[in-house]
Design an enzyme around this catalytic site. Structure first.
Site, PDB file in Angstrom:
ATOM      1  N   ARG A  53       0.821  -1.218   0.000  1.00 57.53           N
ATOM      2  CA  ARG A  53       0.000   0.000   0.000  1.00 57.53           C
ATOM      3  C   ARG A  53       0.852   1.264   0.000  1.00 57.53           C
ATOM      4  NH1 ARG A  53      -4.996  -1.879   3.919  1.00 57.53           N
ATOM      5  NH2 ARG A  53      -6.451  -2.333   2.223  1.00 57.53           N
ATOM      6  N   LYS A 223     -13.173 -10.694   8.181  1.00 55.24           N
ATOM      7  CA  LYS A 223     -14.184  -9.696   8.541  1.00 55.24           C
ATOM      8  C   LYS A 223     -15.558 -10.231   8.179  1.00 55.24           C
ATOM      9  CE  LYS A 223     -10.865  -6.049   7.804  1.00 55.24           C
ATOM     10  NZ  LYS A 223     -10.372  -5.153   6.749  1.00 55.24           N
ATOM     11  N   GLY A 376      -6.296  -5.787   1.479  1.00 55.38           N
ATOM     12  CA  GLY A 376      -4.924  -5.648   1.931  1.00 55.38           C
ATOM     13  C   GLY A 376      -4.268  -6.993   2.183  1.00 55.38           C
ATOM     14  N   GLY A 400     -12.743  -3.945   1.349  1.00 53.09           N
ATOM     15  CA  GLY A 400     -14.091  -3.471   1.682  1.00 53.09           C
ATOM     16  C   GLY A 400     -14.591  -2.469   0.650  1.00 53.09           C
TER      17      GLY A 400
END
Ligand code: ADP
Ligand code: MG
Length: 419
Positions: A53, A223, A376, A400
């Site tokens: 990132r 998640k 990620g 997301g």
């Protein structure tokens, strides 16, 4: 959306919201059921395990600095806990380790402010010359950043706005968040979208406008509740949905199976039942693993055992999809013309539980069509396997955010840049 090429930046203070939320490591993976150690590590222990990132954020920072801007980067890291700035700053994680890495990659110093809107930030920004780069401390050290109260967020945004003349939104991984530095701040300053955000959106558009079929979506990760919510909508897009990772266990529970100590969101069992029914009704193939690699505890050295997906023993947790499922998933990907993958199939940070994720990654490299990896950790997994990044159509920095875009939701960070 205005691009950064459309705005005058020379000699101006440009606030750039980037996504520098890199995975940090002490010992590998993090048990999602426990306290996330990546949010409370002792400072000396911080190590960046994948700097993808940061690398993805470099082009815009370089371009702006090259054009003579005074670049002030804002970003978050982990999930700081605490009532106020002081408590959160004491607990960490600090972005300092990211400032060091950013400086190495840029090949020049990056001034680091130890707060967001306090004395350090003000002095740091005042000390910048044209072409210099600064990074402010973790925006989530300010509880107002993520507040549900618009007035609290606005107050922080107003303070941040004093530090800059122009805003650039380049943190694709956070554009789905209605947060002060993402949503409220751009409204207060002339603003533009960074090149990373523009490029990410262009790829996602290809996934939603006339995608080639078969269209396969692969979902995993930890998640669970975030992702269970999106599956329903993805059923309208994909021909096939393959499910692995932590969310599988809620599906297995919905089928009436015991899942031992695996990740389970009991509140979502009903919605999994609905998803299973709706997939059947719409003719979408929903593929679950047939076997699971289980272990007695969440640890790299826990002994792995392969069991049938409907026979997870008591006291054991599923940490990866099994060998038969690897073959099954690869075969379901073989004829795909469009693939979107978000979320590892297992705890890939532990080598004993990485094979499922690796199998999906390898299957994607063989697909003759558009393959997009989002998230990620998913992107970090691909890189950790040493697979050639160019054998994927696109590796997105946002999991997301990609999912919400694919669902057709409006993303606050994009809306704010469009206005
Ligand atoms: P991404 O960042 O790609 O969107 P997530 O953040 O949702 O993905 O999830 C990544 C994490 O999910 C990884 O750290 C991995 O260890 C974890 N994970 C995958 N499968 C399981 C499982 N069965 N049990 C616990 N954690 C899991
Ligand atoms: Mg993640």
């Amino acid at each position: 959306m205005q691009s950064i090429d459309d705005i005058e930046v020379s000699g101006r203070r440009v606030l750039v919201r980037s996504d520098l939320n890199v995975p940090l490591d002490k010992s590998g993976a993090v048990d999602p059921r426990g306290d996330d150690p990546s949010t409370t590590p002792r400072k000396t222990e911080l190590r960046i395990t994948d700097d993808g990132r940061i690398r993805a954020s470099l082009p815009v920072i370089k371009k702006l600095a090259g054009r003579g801007a005074r670049v002030i980067v804002m970003a978050h890291l982990g999930r700081p806990k605490g009532e106020d700035f002081a408590e959160r700053a004491a607990g960490g994680p600090s972005l300092r380790v990211v400032a060091d890495r950013l400086s190495e990659l840029l090949g020049k110093p990056v001034a680091f402010a130890t707060d967001l809107v306090g004395q350090s930030a003000t002095a740091t920004v005042a000390g910048l010359a044209d072409g210099d780069v600064a990074l402010l401390e973790n925006v989530r050290f300010e509880p107002a950043e993520t507040s549900k109260e618009e007035s609290e967020r606005l107050r922080l945004a107003q303070d941040l706005a004093k530090l800059g003349d122009v805003y650039v939104g380049d943190g694709f991984g956070v554009v789905h968040r209605k947060q002060a530095s993402v949503y409220d701040l751009p409204k207060l300053l002339p603003h533009a979208a960074g090149d990373l955000v523009t490029a990410e959106v262009a790829v996602l558009r290809r996934l939603t406008e006339n995608p080639a079929h078969p269209y396969v979506v692969v979902l995993g990760g930890s998640k669970v509740s975030d992702k269970l919510g999106v599956i329903g909508n993805l059923l309208g897009l994909a021909d096939r949905v393959l499910i692995g990772g932590g969310m599988v266990y809620t599906f297995l529970a919905a089928l009436g199976h015991e899942v031992g100590t695996s990740l389970l969101e009991a509140d979502h069992i009903e919605s999994c039942k609905e998803i299973l029914a709706s997939a059947a009704e719409r003719g979408v193939e929903l593929v679950l693993p047939t076997d699971i690699v289980v272990a007695p505890r969440f640890a790299a050295d826990a002994p792995p055992t392969v069991v049938a997906a409907d026979a997870i023993p008591e006291g054991h947790m599923g940490l990866d999809i099994g060998p038969a499922s690897r073959d099954l998933f690869a075969s379901k990907l073989a004829d795909a013309k469009t693939v979107f993958w978000n979320g590892p199939m297992g705890v890939f940070e532990f080598p004993a539980f990485a094979a499922g994720t690796r199998a999906v990654a390898e299957a994607l490299t063989k697909v003759d069509g558009l393959t997009v990896v989002g998230g990620g950790d998913s992107a970090a997994a691909v890189r950790s396997f040493g697979l050639d990044e160019s054998s994927f159509g696109h590796i997105s920095t946002g999991g997301g955010a990609s999912l919400e875009y694919l669902e057709g939701k409006t993303l606050p960070g994009l809306t704010a840049l469009e206005a």
